[in-house]
Design a protein around this motif. Structure first.
Motif, PDB file in Angstrom:
ATOM      1  N   ALA A 152       5.381  10.510  44.510  1.00 18.82           N
ATOM      2  CA  ALA A 152       5.340  11.394  45.676  1.00 18.82           C
ATOM      3  C   ALA A 152       5.116  10.590  46.946  1.00 18.82           C
ATOM      4  N   ILE A 153       5.646  11.123  48.047  1.00 20.47           N
ATOM      5  CA  ILE A 153       5.383  10.561  49.369  1.00 20.47           C
ATOM      6  C   ILE A 153       4.691  11.643  50.207  1.00 20.47           C
ATOM      7  N   ALA A 154       4.128  11.224  51.341  1.00 23.93           N
ATOM      8  CA  ALA A 154       3.348  12.165  52.164  1.00 23.93           C
ATOM      9  C   ALA A 154       4.169  13.400  52.537  1.00 23.93           C
ATOM     10  N   ALA A 155       5.462  13.197  52.779  1.00 22.85           N
ATOM     11  CA  ALA A 155       6.306  14.326  53.208  1.00 22.85           C
ATOM     12  C   ALA A 155       6.485  15.376  52.111  1.00 22.85           C
ATOM     13  N   ASP A 156       6.119  15.044  50.866  1.00 21.92           N
ATOM     14  CA  ASP A 156       6.224  16.022  49.770  1.00 21.92           C
ATOM     15  C   ASP A 156       5.049  16.986  49.755  1.00 21.92           C
ATOM     16  N   ALA A 157       3.984  16.688  50.522  1.00 21.48           N
ATOM     17  CA  ALA A 157       2.710  17.374  50.306  1.00 21.48           C
ATOM     18  C   ALA A 157       2.821  18.895  50.420  1.00 21.48           C
ATOM     19  N   GLY A 158       3.521  19.382  51.431  1.00 23.02           N
ATOM     20  CA  GLY A 158       3.605  20.835  51.616  1.00 23.02           C
ATOM     21  C   GLY A 158       4.292  21.526  50.451  1.00 23.02           C
TER      22      GLY A 158
ATOM     23  N   VAL B  19      -3.319  21.218  51.997  1.00 23.79           N
ATOM     24  CA  VAL B  19      -2.307  20.177  52.137  1.00 23.79           C
ATOM     25  C   VAL B  19      -2.958  18.824  52.409  1.00 23.79           C
ATOM     26  N   GLY B  20      -4.125  18.832  53.050  1.00 27.36           N
ATOM     27  CA  GLY B  20      -4.838  17.581  53.301  1.00 27.36           C
ATOM     28  C   GLY B  20      -5.283  16.930  51.994  1.00 27.36           C
ATOM     29  N   ALA B  21      -5.719  17.748  51.052  1.00 28.92           N
ATOM     30  CA  ALA B  21      -6.155  17.200  49.754  1.00 28.92           C
ATOM     31  C   ALA B  21      -4.976  16.569  49.025  1.00 28.92           C
ATOM     32  N   VAL B  22      -3.808  17.205  49.123  1.00 31.90           N
ATOM     33  CA  VAL B  22      -2.628  16.638  48.457  1.00 31.90           C
ATOM     34  C   VAL B  22      -2.236  15.330  49.138  1.00 31.90           C
ATOM     35  N   ARG B  23      -2.245  15.332  50.467  1.00 31.18           N
ATOM     36  CA  ARG B  23      -1.907  14.086  51.184  1.00 31.18           C
ATOM     37  C   ARG B  23      -2.875  12.971  50.812  1.00 31.18           C
ATOM     38  N   SER B  24      -4.161  13.310  50.674  1.00 31.68           N
ATOM     39  CA  SER B  24      -5.158  12.287  50.315  1.00 31.68           C
ATOM     40  C   SER B  24      -4.863  11.696  48.944  1.00 31.68           C
ATOM     41  N   ALA B  25      -4.500  12.567  47.994  1.00 33.77           N
ATOM     42  CA  ALA B  25      -4.183  12.065  46.649  1.00 33.77           C
ATOM     43  C   ALA B  25      -2.964  11.151  46.694  1.00 33.77           C
ATOM     44  N   VAL B  26      -1.954  11.552  47.469  1.00 33.62           N
ATOM     45  CA  VAL B  26      -0.726  10.741  47.573  1.00 33.62           C
ATOM     46  C   VAL B  26      -1.047   9.376  48.190  1.00 33.62           C
ATOM     47  N   ALA B  27      -1.973   9.354  49.146  1.00 32.10           N
ATOM     48  CA  ALA B  27      -2.298   8.104  49.852  1.00 32.10           C
ATOM     49  C   ALA B  27      -3.289   7.238  49.093  1.00 32.10           C
TER      50      ALA B  27
ATOM     51  N   VAL C 267       6.332  13.438  41.216  1.00 33.89           N
ATOM     52  CA  VAL C 267       7.001  14.727  41.377  1.00 33.89           C
ATOM     53  C   VAL C 267       8.306  14.698  40.585  1.00 33.89           C
ATOM     54  N   ALA C 268       8.712  15.880  40.124  1.00 34.49           N
ATOM     55  CA  ALA C 268      10.006  16.047  39.464  1.00 34.49           C
ATOM     56  C   ALA C 268      10.909  16.764  40.449  1.00 34.49           C
ATOM     57  N   GLU C 269      12.037  16.136  40.737  1.00 32.96           N
ATOM     58  CA  GLU C 269      12.926  16.611  41.806  1.00 32.96           C
ATOM     59  C   GLU C 269      14.324  16.853  41.239  1.00 32.96           C
ATOM     60  N   VAL C 270      14.947  17.946  41.640  1.00 33.03           N
ATOM     61  CA  VAL C 270      16.321  18.220  41.219  1.00 33.03           C
ATOM     62  C   VAL C 270      17.254  17.194  41.863  1.00 33.03           C
TER      63      VAL C 270
END
Ligand code: COA
Length: 183
Positions: A12-18, A47-55, A63-66
């Motif tokens: 995942a990258i930060a832009a995926d967080a939302g 969303v901040g918690a997700v960004r923190s995990a990604v960072a 992430v699994a992406e089509v």
């Protein structure tokens, strides 16, 4: 969604967080309903918690992406996610698949990819918890080599089943799908 679209697993990258948070919240609604508690831990993330995990360099968020759009999916859509707090005993968490994509093998792909990351790190084992009454989740993890160890409770008293997978169980089960592009 009648069949699983082509999916790739990537970091995942930060832009995926939302979008990742949106999938997480949607996926965990059924658990919240089962336990009659809208404030189970994964539903309290923002969303901040997700960004923190990604960072976090000690955390691998996948992430699994089509890959290819079509009747079964829109290219680029995130279908699921899972994370690993790396260490001698890696902590697996936030294993989520969008409600309309559950049961198609996406969760298995993500878990298999996390196990490859843990194996590459030389982890002795991976550990996770899930709702103690969530029989399908417990069966899912058992199929991936996890053994129930003990029960704990979250800060609101929801009973959680801790499960552990020994390093010698590493390696993806045959139904886990093609290798991910990580690890
Ligand atoms: C649990 C979860 C991650 C599994 O991912 P998945 O992509 O649906 O699972 P797969 O298709 O790889 O494997 C299917 C198996 O997963 C388990 N499973 C758990 N919940 C499921 C669901 N809602 N739909 C389908 N399978 C589910 C079953 O064991 C199923 O096997 P079965 O069809 O023989 O019963 C996913 O269903 C999910 O996001 N659930 C809601 C959030 C959650 O509870 N996450 C786990 C928190 S610890």
């Amino acid at each position: 969604m009648p069949s699983r679209p082509d999916v790739r697993v990537r970091t995942a990258i930060a832009a995926d967080a939302g979008e990742l948070l949106t999938v997480q919240l949607a996926a965990f609604v059924s658990e919240a309903q089962q336990y009659g508690d809208p404030l189970i831990l994964p539903l309290r993330d923002d969303v901040g918690a997700v960004r923190s995990a990604v960072a976090d360099p000690a955390c691998t968020v996948l992430v699994a992406e089509v890959v290819v759009g079509g009747p079964d999916g829109r290219a680029g859509r995130l279908l699921g996610s899972a994370r690993l707090h790396r260490g001698d005993v890696g902590q697996v968490g936030r294993v989520v698949v969008a409600p309309d994509a559950q049961g198609l093998g996406v969760g298995s792909l993500l878990l298999g990819a996390l196990h490859r990351v843990a194996a590459r790190d030389g982890a002795l084992a991976t550990e996770l918890f899930t709702g103690a009454d969530s029989a399908r989740n417990i069966a899912f993890y058992a199929r991936h080599g996890y053994v129930a160890t003990h029960l704990i409770a979250d800060d609101r008293g929801v009973r959680l089943q801790v499960m552990r997978r020994a390093a010698d169980a590493f390696g993806s089960p045959p139904h886990a799908g093609p290798p991910a592009d990580v690890g």
